[in-house]
Write a protein that holds these residues in place. Structure first.
Motif, short mmCIF file in Angstrom:
data_model
loop_
_atom_site.label_atom_id
_atom_site.label_comp_id
_atom_site.label_asym_id
_atom_site.label_seq_id
_atom_site.Cartn_x
_atom_site.Cartn_y
_atom_site.Cartn_z
N ASN A 170 76.14 36.77 51.83
CA ASN A 170 76.88 37.96 51.40
C ASN A 170 76.06 38.78 50.42
O ASN A 170 74.99 39.25 50.76
N ASP A 171 76.53 38.94 49.18
CA ASP A 171 75.84 39.83 48.25
C ASP A 171 75.07 39.08 47.17
O ASP A 171 74.70 39.64 46.15
N CYS A 172 74.78 37.79 47.39
CA CYS A 172 74.08 36.98 46.38
C CYS A 172 72.79 36.39 46.97
O CYS A 172 72.81 35.79 48.04
N LEU A 173 71.70 36.58 46.25
CA LEU A 173 70.40 36.05 46.65
C LEU A 173 69.99 34.99 45.64
O LEU A 173 69.82 35.28 44.45
N ASN A 174 69.82 33.74 46.09
CA ASN A 174 69.42 32.64 45.22
C ASN A 174 67.99 32.24 45.53
O ASN A 174 67.63 32.01 46.69
N LEU A 175 67.17 32.14 44.48
CA LEU A 175 65.78 31.72 44.64
C LEU A 175 65.54 30.49 43.77
O LEU A 175 65.94 30.44 42.61
N ILE A 176 64.85 29.50 44.37
CA ILE A 176 64.63 28.22 43.68
C ILE A 176 63.19 27.78 43.90
O ILE A 176 62.66 27.91 45.01
N ALA A 177 62.58 27.23 42.86
CA ALA A 177 61.25 26.63 42.98
C ALA A 177 61.18 25.42 42.07
O ALA A 177 61.81 25.39 41.00
N THR A 178 60.43 24.40 42.51
CA THR A 178 60.26 23.20 41.69
C THR A 178 58.98 22.48 42.06
O THR A 178 58.52 22.56 43.20
#
Length: 374
Positions: A170-178
């Protein structure tokens, strides 16, 4: 092909695309830059198969005149070094005979042997499946990539962790790094809420190269996921990256849900203190000691010496604590945070500390695992 272009515009285009040149490739054509002159302008392209960069100078740009269309692939290293050393303000690129590019600037003239442009890999190659597009502020994307790419692993023993997870719903962009020791998470709100869901992993090194090309202006970047590639398009620049196959580790159980203490400190003061004490830190290990109004940072190296630095605590909620961290990894996180102060949450001796920008409203979150010491 016959093109007249200013040296500055040509150098800008070359410096963008040369980042994607496969310098040590066994395929000669991937060591070159593809030049395509058409009615709509001139396009410069370079590719190493994982990353493709395209710089476009439109025909209506005052720095460019296309008098005859055509295409050729020329050796990138010679082309870059020669253009950089020209004294003239304008450069004329012309194909007078097959696979030979004539270059004229001021009193300098040279000929470069080229390669067949039809053998160069094209961007968006192959049959396209329905794509997913989203749009995001360029400056916001740039700062987000810089914060996350530094946290991704550089070890190929776990390829998944060398990427940045991009999840959109929808209207949410989640970015993850580890990298297994640190974790960075950022949630961004998108204006276009009608897009389809996206879940891909993009090589962090490709994203980092992209961030160096994005400017800070209030522009928009379009992100398109198509087939097994992702394209970023903004203001005459197009960057295409391969994706990493696999499933990114879930972070649901990694982020601490409660904490014993939270302190707020000035980021600039903390950054300088961490950099200072890490110089004397054996294996980069530094110690943080928080009391009622002061955060102490300490480190030592046997037979060399020790150091202590103190910074004021702006706010404190909870009990005093002491924890050891990798100072270099902590410094990298702080250096790429866009804020004036940070909140540090202590969640236990063996649990990760949580680092939050004070102005993020929980949209950004960083974790760093403590170092267990005697």
């Amino acid at each position: 092909m016959l093109v007249e272009i200013t040296k500055d515009s040509l150098m800008n285009a070359i410096q963008y695309v040369i980042k994607a040149v496969a310098a040590n490739s066994s395929i000669p054509i991937l060591q070159g830059i593809h030049i395509q002159a058409g009615a709509d302008g001139v396009t410069f392209t370079a590719s190493n198969t994982s990353l493709t960069i395209q710089s476009i100078i439109a025909h209506d740009d005052v720095s460019l005149t296309v008098k005859r269309t055509g295409a050729i692939v020329i050796p990138s290293r010679y082309f870059h070094d020669i253009i950089r050393k020209f004294n003239g303000d304008k450069v004329i690129l012309e194909i007078k005979e097959p696979m030979i590019l004539s270059i004229v600037s001021g009193h300098s003239q040279l000929r470069l042997c080229g390669m067949d442009p039809t053998e160069f890999p094209s961007i968006d190659d192959g049959e396209a499946f329905p794509s997913t597009k989203l749009r995001i502020n360029t400056s916001l994307l740039r700062s987000t990539i810089k914060q996350l790419a530094i946290v991704a692993s550089t070890s190929e023993t776990s390829p998944i962790l060398t990427g940045v997870s991009l999840e959109c719903s929808n209207d949410c962009l989640n970015l993850i790094a580890t990298d297994g020791v640190r974790l960075a998470y950022r949630a961004l709100s998108l204006e276009d809420a009608a897009i389809n869901s996206v879940n891909v992993i993009i090589p962090a090194k490709n994203l980092y190269e992209l961030s160096k090309m994005l400017n800070k202006a209030d522009e928009t970047t379009e992100i398109e996921v198509i087939n097994n590639r992702v394209n970023f398009t903004t203001n005459g620049l197009k960057v295409e990256s391969a994706l990493i196959e696999g499933t990114f580790p879930s972070i649901i159980n990694v982020i601490p849900q409660s904490y014993m203490c939270e302190i707020s400190v000035d980021k600039a003061c903390l950054l300088k203190a961490v950099e200072c004490v890490t110089v004397m830190a054996s294996a980069h290990v530094i110690k943080l000691v928080a009391n009622a109004d002061t955060l102490k940072l300490l480190s030592k190296t046997a037979d060399v010496g020790d150091i202590q630095n103190e910074i004021p605590i702006l706010e404190m909620c909870g009990e005093e604590f002491m924890i050891s961290l990798n100072g270099k990894l902590f410094f990298d996180i702080l250096q790429n945070m866009d804020c004036t102060s940070v909140r540090i949450r202590y969640t236990g001796k063996t649990s990760p500390i949580v680092v939050l920008p004070d102005n993020s409203l929980m949209s950004s979150l960083f974790l760093i695992t403590p170092v267990l010491t005697r």
